[in-house]
Design a protein around this motif. Structure first.
Motif, PDB file in Angstrom:
ATOM      1  N   SER A 153       0.826  -1.207   0.000  1.00  0.00           N
ATOM      2  CA  SER A 153       0.000   0.000   0.000  1.00  0.00           C
ATOM      3  C   SER A 153       0.862   1.260   0.000  1.00  0.00           C
ATOM      4  N   LEU A 154       1.965   1.237   0.744  1.00  0.00           N
ATOM      5  CA  LEU A 154       2.845   2.405   0.797  1.00  0.00           C
ATOM      6  C   LEU A 154       3.576   2.599  -0.527  1.00  0.00           C
ATOM      7  N   ARG A 155       3.964   1.508  -1.163  1.00  0.00           N
ATOM      8  CA  ARG A 155       4.630   1.621  -2.460  1.00  0.00           C
ATOM      9  C   ARG A 155       3.666   2.154  -3.521  1.00  0.00           C
ATOM     10  N   VAL A 156       2.417   1.722  -3.459  1.00  0.00           N
ATOM     11  CA  VAL A 156       1.411   2.236  -4.384  1.00  0.00           C
ATOM     12  C   VAL A 156       1.240   3.742  -4.184  1.00  0.00           C
ATOM     13  N   LEU A 157       1.164   4.163  -2.933  1.00  0.00           N
ATOM     14  CA  LEU A 157       1.032   5.592  -2.645  1.00  0.00           C
ATOM     15  C   LEU A 157       2.231   6.359  -3.187  1.00  0.00           C
ATOM     16  N   ALA A 158       3.440   5.862  -2.922  1.00  0.00           N
ATOM     17  CA  ALA A 158       4.648   6.534  -3.411  1.00  0.00           C
ATOM     18  C   ALA A 158       4.605   6.670  -4.925  1.00  0.00           C
ATOM     19  N   ARG A 159       4.173   5.607  -5.598  1.00  0.00           N
ATOM     20  CA  ARG A 159       4.140   5.643  -7.059  1.00  0.00           C
ATOM     21  C   ARG A 159       3.141   6.675  -7.562  1.00  0.00           C
ATOM     22  N   PHE A 160       1.965   6.738  -6.947  1.00  0.00           N
ATOM     23  CA  PHE A 160       0.977   7.728  -7.360  1.00  0.00           C
ATOM     24  C   PHE A 160       1.501   9.152  -7.147  1.00  0.00           C
ATOM     25  N   VAL A 161       2.099   9.387  -5.982  1.00  0.00           N
ATOM     26  CA  VAL A 161       2.640  10.719  -5.683  1.00  0.00           C
ATOM     27  C   VAL A 161       3.671  11.127  -6.731  1.00  0.00           C
ATOM     28  N   LEU A 162       4.540  10.206  -7.091  1.00  0.00           N
ATOM     29  CA  LEU A 162       5.656  10.532  -7.979  1.00  0.00           C
ATOM     30  C   LEU A 162       5.249  10.641  -9.448  1.00  0.00           C
ATOM     31  N   GLU A 163       4.061  10.179  -9.792  1.00  0.00           N
ATOM     32  CA  GLU A 163       3.547  10.389 -11.146  1.00  0.00           C
ATOM     33  C   GLU A 163       2.868  11.750 -11.275  1.00  0.00           C
ATOM     34  N   THR A 164       2.588  12.395 -10.156  1.00  0.00           N
ATOM     35  CA  THR A 164       1.839  13.648 -10.168  1.00  0.00           C
ATOM     36  C   THR A 164       2.514  14.768 -10.957  1.00  0.00           C
ATOM     37  N   PRO A 165       3.838  14.991 -10.831  1.00  0.00           N
ATOM     38  CA  PRO A 165       4.441  16.076 -11.612  1.00  0.00           C
ATOM     39  C   PRO A 165       4.248  15.917 -13.121  1.00  0.00           C
ATOM     40  N   ASP A 166       4.341  14.690 -13.623  1.00  0.00           N
ATOM     41  CA  ASP A 166       4.149  14.470 -15.052  1.00  0.00           C
ATOM     42  C   ASP A 166       2.701  14.716 -15.444  1.00  0.00           C
ATOM     43  N   LEU A 167       1.758  14.262 -14.634  1.00  0.00           N
ATOM     44  CA  LEU A 167       0.345  14.516 -14.905  1.00  0.00           C
ATOM     45  C   LEU A 167       0.053  16.012 -14.913  1.00  0.00           C
ATOM     46  N   ALA A 168       0.589  16.718 -13.923  1.00  0.00           N
ATOM     47  CA  ALA A 168       0.349  18.160 -13.820  1.00  0.00           C
ATOM     48  C   ALA A 168       0.976  18.910 -14.984  1.00  0.00           C
ATOM     49  N   GLY A 169       2.153  18.444 -15.416  1.00  0.00           N
ATOM     50  CA  GLY A 169       2.829  19.109 -16.521  1.00  0.00           C
ATOM     51  C   GLY A 169       2.053  19.036 -17.820  1.00  0.00           C
ATOM     52  N   ALA A 170       1.229  18.001 -17.968  1.00  0.00           N
ATOM     53  CA  ALA A 170       0.441  17.830 -19.188  1.00  0.00           C
ATOM     54  C   ALA A 170      -0.927  18.497 -19.092  1.00  0.00           C
ATOM     55  N   SER A 171      -1.213  19.082 -17.951  1.00  0.00           N
ATOM     56  CA  SER A 171      -2.543  19.654 -17.711  1.00  0.00           C
ATOM     57  C   SER A 171      -2.575  21.155 -17.973  1.00  0.00           C
ATOM     58  N   PRO A 172      -3.703  21.675 -18.510  1.00  0.00           N
ATOM     59  CA  PRO A 172      -3.829  23.130 -18.654  1.00  0.00           C
ATOM     60  C   PRO A 172      -3.983  23.829 -17.301  1.00  0.00           C
ATOM     61  N   ASP A 173      -4.282  23.051 -16.263  1.00  0.00           N
ATOM     62  CA  ASP A 173      -4.438  23.591 -14.912  1.00  0.00           C
ATOM     63  C   ASP A 173      -3.598  22.746 -13.956  1.00  0.00           C
ATOM     64  N   PRO A 174      -2.282  22.972 -13.925  1.00  0.00           N
ATOM     65  CA  PRO A 174      -1.402  22.121 -13.118  1.00  0.00           C
ATOM     66  C   PRO A 174      -1.775  22.047 -11.636  1.00  0.00           C
ATOM     67  N   LEU A 175      -2.064  23.202 -11.016  1.00  0.00           N
ATOM     68  CA  LEU A 175      -2.383  23.192  -9.591  1.00  0.00           C
ATOM     69  C   LEU A 175      -3.736  22.540  -9.329  1.00  0.00           C
ATOM     70  N   GLY A 176      -4.677  22.716 -10.258  1.00  0.00           N
ATOM     71  CA  GLY A 176      -5.960  22.031 -10.126  1.00  0.00           C
ATOM     72  C   GLY A 176      -5.774  20.525 -10.185  1.00  0.00           C
ATOM     73  N   THR A 177      -4.893  20.083 -11.068  1.00  0.00           N
ATOM     74  CA  THR A 177      -4.588  18.651 -11.168  1.00  0.00           C
ATOM     75  C   THR A 177      -3.944  18.156  -9.887  1.00  0.00           C
ATOM     76  N   LEU A 178      -3.008  18.929  -9.355  1.00  0.00           N
ATOM     77  CA  LEU A 178      -2.361  18.566  -8.091  1.00  0.00           C
ATOM     78  C   LEU A 178      -3.396  18.385  -6.994  1.00  0.00           C
ATOM     79  N   ASP A 179      -4.321  19.327  -6.885  1.00  0.00           N
ATOM     80  CA  ASP A 179      -5.348  19.241  -5.844  1.00  0.00           C
ATOM     81  C   ASP A 179      -6.246  18.020  -6.042  1.00  0.00           C
ATOM     82  N   THR A 180      -6.605  17.747  -7.294  1.00  0.00           N
ATOM     83  CA  THR A 180      -7.443  16.586  -7.582  1.00  0.00           C
ATOM     84  C   THR A 180      -6.745  15.295  -7.169  1.00  0.00           C
TER      85      THR A 180
END
Length: 200
Positions: A153-180
């Motif tokens: 469960s902790l490794r899954v969480l770490a992986r999700f957290v660390l994918e966030t910068p790439d997801l946000a970078g592709a978003s027109p609303d990076p901070l909104g994506t971060l919050d989501t």
């Protein structure tokens, strides 16, 4: 002599900065794919071998580094968070100050970030640097929760957290994506979103 190590480190830092600055200038002038490491070394007035000594990762590392600072800062954000601050809040705050998510970027930082986002090789390398922190983040999450580093469960969480910068970078609303992302993470790991999860 006591001052020699300090002088040596200052020279190393100056060389690293000259190489990094030269690379950024050339990439912005001509495009990442049209610049060679030999041209970067020449602009910085140093040798190609010196470039690879300081930046073994090559062209990508000249813009993004090797990940060591990233990993150290990421784990420190959790370990050194203020008393009573939830782990997920600390991680969200850390990511909000990095790359495209940083609202207070200076002009040079903005140019560097824009270059990364518009260059597939750099964006892929940035994602690799983030995901390369998975083991370290999993360990620190285990430390903070008293659970085993082998807890999936902790490794899954770490992986999700660390994918966030790439997801946000592709978003027109990076901070909104971060919050989501972090709203969803709080649902999956409520114990790490609660203020009662304090540092030990």
């Amino acid at each position: 002599m006591p001052q020699t190590p300090g002088l040596r480190e200052r020279k190393k830092a100056a060389t690293r900065k000259a190489l990094s600055d030269s690379a950024l200038e050339l990439f912005l002038e001509r495009g990442y794919d049209r610049v060679t490491v030999a041209e970067i070394a020449r602009r910085a007035e140093t040798a190609v071998t010196t470039l690879f000594t300081y930046f073994p990762g090559g062209k990508e590392a000249l813009v993004l580094g090797d990940g060591a600072e990233r990993e150290a800062s990421l784990t420190a954000a959790v370990r050194e968070r203020p008393e009573g601050t939830p782990v997920l809040e600390a991680l969200r705050g850390f990511l909000a100050g990095r790359g495209v998510l940083d609202r207070d970027r200076d002009p040079e930082h903005r140019r560097r970030t824009d270059l990364v986002l518009s260059t597939p090789a750099l964006r892929a390398y940035a994602r690799t640097l983030w995901t390369g922190c998975e083991d370290a983040l999993t360990r620190v999450l285990a430390e903070e929760t008293g659970r085993s580093p082998e807890d999936t469960s902790l490794r899954v969480l770490a992986r999700f957290v660390l994918e966030t910068p790439d997801l946000a970078g592709a978003s027109p609303d990076p901070l909104g994506t971060l919050d989501t992302v972090f709203r969803h993470l709080a649902l999956g790991w409520p114990e790490l979103a609660a203020s009662r999860m304090m540092k030990t």
